[in-house]
Write a protein that holds these residues in place. Structure first.
Motif, short mmCIF file in Angstrom:
data_model
loop_
_atom_site.label_atom_id
_atom_site.label_comp_id
_atom_site.label_asym_id
_atom_site.label_seq_id
_atom_site.Cartn_x
_atom_site.Cartn_y
_atom_site.Cartn_z
N PHE A 160 0.84 -1.20 0.00
CA PHE A 160 0.00 0.00 0.00
C PHE A 160 0.88 1.25 0.00
N MET A 161 1.88 1.27 0.87
CA MET A 161 2.76 2.43 0.97
C MET A 161 3.55 2.64 -0.32
N ASP A 162 4.04 1.55 -0.88
CA ASP A 162 4.79 1.64 -2.14
C ASP A 162 3.94 2.26 -3.23
N LEU A 163 2.68 1.82 -3.33
CA LEU A 163 1.78 2.35 -4.35
C LEU A 163 1.50 3.83 -4.11
N CYS A 164 1.21 4.20 -2.86
CA CYS A 164 0.95 5.62 -2.56
C CYS A 164 2.14 6.49 -2.94
N CYS A 165 3.33 6.03 -2.58
CA CYS A 165 4.53 6.82 -2.89
C CYS A 165 4.73 6.95 -4.40
N GLN A 166 4.40 5.90 -5.15
CA GLN A 166 4.51 5.99 -6.61
C GLN A 166 3.46 6.96 -7.17
N LEU A 167 2.26 6.95 -6.59
CA LEU A 167 1.24 7.90 -7.03
C LEU A 167 1.67 9.33 -6.73
N TRP A 168 2.21 9.56 -5.54
CA TRP A 168 2.70 10.90 -5.22
C TRP A 168 3.87 11.29 -6.12
N GLY A 169 4.61 10.29 -6.59
CA GLY A 169 5.74 10.57 -7.48
C GLY A 169 5.37 10.63 -8.95
N SER A 170 4.07 10.47 -9.26
CA SER A 170 3.67 10.48 -10.67
C SER A 170 3.70 11.88 -11.27
N TRP A 171 3.83 12.88 -10.42
CA TRP A 171 4.05 14.26 -10.84
C TRP A 171 5.47 14.66 -10.44
N GLU A 172 6.27 15.11 -11.38
CA GLU A 172 7.58 15.64 -11.03
C GLU A 172 7.41 16.97 -10.31
N LYS A 173 8.41 17.32 -9.52
CA LYS A 173 8.28 18.50 -8.66
C LYS A 173 8.00 19.78 -9.44
N ASP A 174 8.55 19.88 -10.64
CA ASP A 174 8.37 21.11 -11.42
C ASP A 174 7.37 20.92 -12.56
N ALA A 175 6.46 19.95 -12.41
CA ALA A 175 5.49 19.67 -13.48
C ALA A 175 4.50 20.82 -13.66
N VAL A 176 4.08 21.43 -12.55
CA VAL A 176 3.09 22.50 -12.62
C VAL A 176 3.76 23.80 -13.06
N VAL A 177 3.26 24.36 -14.17
CA VAL A 177 3.84 25.58 -14.74
C VAL A 177 2.94 26.79 -14.44
N MET A 178 1.64 26.64 -14.70
CA MET A 178 0.65 27.70 -14.50
C MET A 178 1.10 29.02 -15.13
N ASP A 179 1.41 28.95 -16.43
CA ASP A 179 1.84 30.12 -17.18
C ASP A 179 0.61 30.82 -17.75
N LYS A 180 0.33 32.00 -17.27
CA LYS A 180 -0.87 32.71 -17.69
C LYS A 180 -0.85 33.10 -19.15
N ALA A 181 0.32 33.46 -19.63
CA ALA A 181 0.42 33.93 -21.02
C ALA A 181 0.04 32.82 -22.01
N SER A 182 0.58 31.63 -21.78
CA SER A 182 0.32 30.52 -22.71
C SER A 182 -0.90 29.70 -22.32
N GLY A 183 -1.33 29.86 -21.08
CA GLY A 183 -2.43 29.04 -20.59
C GLY A 183 -2.03 27.65 -20.21
N LEU A 184 -0.72 27.38 -20.15
CA LEU A 184 -0.23 26.03 -19.82
C LEU A 184 -0.29 25.82 -18.31
N PHE A 185 -1.04 24.81 -17.90
CA PHE A 185 -1.11 24.49 -16.47
C PHE A 185 0.07 23.64 -16.05
N ALA A 186 0.29 22.51 -16.74
CA ALA A 186 1.36 21.59 -16.34
C ALA A 186 1.98 20.96 -17.57
N ASP A 187 3.24 20.57 -17.45
CA ASP A 187 3.99 19.93 -18.53
C ASP A 187 3.64 18.45 -18.58
#
Length: 434
Positions: A160-187
């Motif tokens: 269970f813990m292994d799966l949760c940690c993999q789910l939390w790791g499914s987003w890289e730390k800098d995945a969220v961009v939230m660039d207003k100019a381009s409208g890009l939320f995440a890479d």
């Protein structure tokens, strides 16, 4: 001088237990939020690290398969701790809030998502108290025919813990961009499925909620058995445990720290906090009078019911004033060290003695004036090596906690033994501060 002492508050039941106590705050209603919010605010004024709320997923039954005793005494009737933690967090600024969630009776994806949301909505102050569950009533409620064996539940929990940690790791730390100019939320190149498939679970992923800011939440566990300690040393950031002697505390502390090393962790990354409830008053004489106050029959029998629930074994079948027999703990599906921690140094207490200790909660007989209690707490930490204590106090008992914060905490602060102000922004910051 050892490091400073961490403090937490442990609410063993966010429910009606204690409503009839002479120490209950007048007008406090366990069904309403103010009772818990007020206690948490008192703890925050005392610069505690966290408030931790236990949880139960069903009303337990006795050996006759009846729920009557538990209903009559309000045992295992309680709020959902996740909802409660969020409610308390909204009325505090620094105090961590801990929710108890089961690895046996919750889906990993659901839990990983809820905890991620709580982490962001509390600004990093949430903790997950990991339990495997042992109540037959709980397993019945979720459609299971039986309660899995003790160690098998931990095997499942590891996955269970292994799966949760993999789910939390499914987003890289800098995945969220939230660039207003381009409208890009995440890479999208930094958010990936995990395609997890194990012996107990499978999940495609990714999580549809950004992971906790630190990558994973603060995790708390209460493992006392050998298998529980192994699990805690691998996953937990803090462990809470009850012991009756300083020698047993030292043995547990050293063993857990050594286990953490085997998993490649630094011992200081796993805080060990011992459950206590000191008795204190303005004078030694008044403290002694408090310690000598008798336990009511209602409190005694409720404690036996709680112990029975914790063990998944009906202790009411035993004689109240006969020494409790030494049991084969491997055959206990619930808390395997519930009784043995009282059976130390060859002493076999009676069921009345054990239940009385549970009601009073004063492990180690920490009693005296605020200064004397502070002396004892510091001496215990000096002997053990760290890390702190959790006060197991009923949420109805505002007066007790207020008095502790008003009298014992200032003594420890003046001595530099506990923090005077919060320096971190998150619960993890506060746990790792010292």
């Amino acid at each position: 001088m050892t490091n400073k002492i961490h403090f937490g508050w442990f609410s063993q039941c966010a429910g009606p237990i204690g409503f009839d106590s002479p120490n209950a705050t007048e007008g406090a209603d366990w069904r309403e939020p103010e009772m818990y919010q007020k206690m948490a605010q008192i703890c925050e004024n005392g610069k505690f690290d966290f408030a931790l709320f236990a949880d139960h997923l069903g009303i337990s039954v006795d050996s006759g398969n009846r729920i009557d005793t538990h209903v009559e005494q309000g045992v295992t009737v309680c709020h959902d701790s996740t909802v409660l933690a969020a409610t308390v967090a909204a009325h505090t600024k620094h105090l961590g809030v801990g929710t108890t969630m089961s690895t046996s009776l919750t889906l990993p994806y659901q839990l990983a998502r809820q905890i991620s949301s709580l982490d962001h909505l509390t600004k990093g102050r949430v903790a997950w108290n990991i339990v495997t569950s042992y109540s037959k009533g709980a397993f019945d409620n979720f459609g299971y025919d039986s309660v899995p064996e003790h160690d098998a539940r931990y095997d499942q929990a590891d996955e269970f813990m292994d799966l949760c940690c993999q789910l939390w790791g499914s987003w890289e730390k800098d995945a969220v961009v939230m660039d207003k100019a381009s409208g890009l939320f995440a890479d999208p190149d930094k958010v990936k499925p995990i395609h997890f498939k194990g012996n107990y679970y499978k999940s495609a992923g990714p999580l549809n909620m950004v992971p906790p800011a630190a990558g994973r939440p603060v995790m708390i566990q209460a493992g006392s058995s050998n298998r529980g300690m192994e699990f805690a040393s691998r996953w937990a950031d803090a462990v809470i445990v009850a012991k009756q002697t300083v020698e047993d505390m030292k043995k547990y502390y050293d063993s857990l720290k050594e286990m953490a090393r085997k998993y490649g962790r630094k011992p200081e990354e796993v805080k060990v906090l011992f459950i206590i409830k000191p008795i204190f008053a303005a004078t030694e004489e008044l403290a002694a009078q408090k310690a000598a106050e008798p336990v009511s029959d209602n409190e005694l029998h409720r404690a036996i019911t709680q112990l029975s629930h914790r063990m998944n074994f009906d202790l009411s079948k035993l004689e109240l004033d006969e020494p409790v027999p030494v049991m084969n703990e491997k055959g206990i599906t619930g808390g395997q060290t519930t009784l043995s921690r009282h059976q130390t140094a060859g002493h076999r207490p009676t069921l009345r003695e054990i239940a009385t200790r549970e009601v009073v909660g004063n492990n180690l007989n920490i009693t005296g004036t605020p200064e004397q209690v502070a002396d004892q707490l510091q001496q215990i930490m000096e002997t053990i090596g760290g890390d702190g204590f959790v006060l197991r106090v009923n949420p109805h008992e505002h007066g007790y906690m207020q008095e502790f914060v008003d009298t014992v905490v200032p003594v420890l602060q003046q001595r530099g033994a506990i923090r005077q102000q919060y320096t971190g922004d998150t619960l993890r910051d506060n746990l790792l501060e010292f």
